[in-house]
Design a protein around this motif. Structure first.
Motif, short mmCIF file in Angstrom:
data_model
loop_
_atom_site.label_atom_id
_atom_site.label_comp_id
_atom_site.label_asym_id
_atom_site.label_seq_id
_atom_site.Cartn_x
_atom_site.Cartn_y
_atom_site.Cartn_z
N LEU A 102 0.86 -1.12 0.21
CA LEU A 102 -0.09 -0.07 0.09
C LEU A 102 1.01 1.37 0.11
N GLY A 103 1.84 1.16 0.75
CA GLY A 103 2.69 2.43 0.97
C GLY A 103 3.61 2.62 -0.32
N ALA A 104 3.74 1.45 -0.99
CA ALA A 104 4.77 1.62 -2.37
C ALA A 104 3.72 2.09 -3.44
N ALA A 105 2.35 1.99 -3.34
CA ALA A 105 1.43 2.84 -4.00
C ALA A 105 1.29 4.13 -4.00
N GLY A 106 2.08 4.49 -2.68
CA GLY A 106 1.92 6.28 -2.42
C GLY A 106 0.68 6.22 -1.53
N SER A 108 -1.55 5.85 2.11
CA SER A 108 -1.43 5.31 3.65
C SER A 108 -3.07 5.25 4.04
N VAL A 109 -3.04 4.34 5.07
CA VAL A 109 -4.57 3.86 5.47
C VAL A 109 -5.48 5.18 5.67
N ASP A 110 -4.97 6.30 6.03
CA ASP A 110 -5.72 7.48 6.01
C ASP A 110 -6.12 8.21 4.79
N ASP A 113 -10.73 7.09 0.85
CA ASP A 113 -12.03 7.64 1.11
C ASP A 113 -13.13 6.51 1.19
N PHE A 114 -13.05 5.70 0.34
CA PHE A 114 -13.95 4.70 0.27
C PHE A 114 -13.43 3.07 0.18
N VAL A 115 -13.72 2.02 0.77
CA VAL A 115 -13.40 0.75 0.71
C VAL A 115 -14.60 0.08 0.08
N MET A 116 -14.57 -0.57 -1.02
CA MET A 116 -15.67 -1.13 -1.61
C MET A 116 -15.33 -2.73 -1.91
N PRO A 138 -11.81 -0.51 12.22
CA PRO A 138 -11.50 -0.18 10.86
C PRO A 138 -10.22 0.13 10.48
N THR A 139 -9.36 -0.65 9.56
CA THR A 139 -8.09 -0.43 9.25
C THR A 139 -7.90 1.11 8.69
N PHE A 140 -9.11 1.57 7.89
CA PHE A 140 -8.99 2.74 6.95
C PHE A 140 -9.96 3.89 7.77
#
Length: 289
Positions: A102-106, A108-110, A113-116, A138-140
């Motif tokens: 996730l970090g490599a994709a630039g 962060s969990v913060d 905006d949406f988890v689908m 919730p992780t996000f």
């Protein structure tokens, strides 16, 4: 190996948690014969979709999509600290692979905006939550979690009969935190995100289509697990709740996107996992881009 794709005004990142052997092909696809497997063995091995023991190789991943307005995570994979005794590779994991990806994709969990969730199976909801001081949170933390209402209702009913661990540890804590939305098939987010009903694997399974005014990309979830199922759309997997409906949905989905410019982002195809659907006789291929 490409982890980033751009189409229209979308940027899409693959966030891989595991790419590994899963279940023997003949066991996973009950309609598959030894003869058909033999005919397809060579290209499947070359595509890293089948190992030397004829076990299907699958990728377990999320997609992070940046639209002009939102950052959206599709399907949250396997997760850490989750008791999954039936799957040793998933059981009580403690690695940092997913969060590093996730970090490599630039991201962060913060930033999400949406988890689908295309559906609520164990390997699509795992990172919805993480363990904090002995409880699932919730992780996000800033995200709204979007669950298809029909899917949520189905698993609520199953969970009421006997606890469904992934639902209990990865979905209900999100509901308790009041971070969820139950979506009908007409649900949209802005002018970029739509729901496409794709039942069969589970009763409320959905795909997500994205793009301004047209489907620049579609996220197919568990509509298909292996590239073999584009060549033989009638082959359903043993985990499908309704195999006949899944096969019908799959063919109709492949027809819909065949020979278009829509990027098909599959949940489990081996890397690169993303391609365009092209016709091949009475069947289809997902041609890598």
């Amino acid at each position: 190996m490409s982890l980033k794709f751009s189409v229209g005004d979308l940027t899409i990142h693959r966030v891989i948690e595991q790419e590994t052997s899963f279940v023997p092909a003949l066991d996973m696809l009950p309609g598959l014969t030894a003869e058909v497997l033999a005919e397809n063995r060579t290209w499947m091995r070359e595509a890293r979709a089948l190992d030397d023991q004829d076990v299907l190789l699958l990728c377990f991943q999320s997609y992070v999509v940046k639209t002009p307005h939102h950052t959206i995570l599709i399907d949250s994979c396997i997760g850490n600290d989750k008791p999954r005794p039936q799957r040793p590779k998933w059981n009580m994991k403690t690695d940092d692979t997913y969060l590093r990806a996730l970090g490599a994709a630039g991201v962060s969990v913060d930033d999400i905006d949406f988890v689908m969730c295309t559906h609520l199976h164990v390997d699509h909801v795992g990172w919805n939550t993480r363990l904090e001081n002995g409880r699932w949170v919730p992780t996000f933390p800033k995200a709204r979690y979007v669950f298809a209402k029909q899917e949520f209702d189905y698993w609520s009913e199953q969970n009421a009969k006997a606890e469904v661990p992934p639902f209990a540890d990865s979905v209900l804590p999100v509901v308790e935190a009041k971070r969820h939305e139950l979506a009908g098939n007409d649900h949209q987010i802005g002018d970029h995100v739509r729901i496409l009903a794709t039942p069969g694997h589970t009763p409320g399974h959905v795909a997500f289509t994205m793009g301004r005014g047209k489907d620049d990309a579609v996220f197919s979830g568990d509509l298909m697990h292996s590239p073999l199922q584009t060549l033989y759309p009638e082959l359903s997997i043993k985990f499908d709740v309704d195999p006949a409906q899944a096969a019908k949905t799959r063919r109709s989905f492949l027809e819909r996107y065949c020979d278009t410019d829509t990027l098909c982002c599959t949940a489990h195809f081996p890397s690169p996992s993303v391609g365009k659907i092209r016709r091949k006789g009475n069947a289809f291929v997902c041609a890598a881009v």
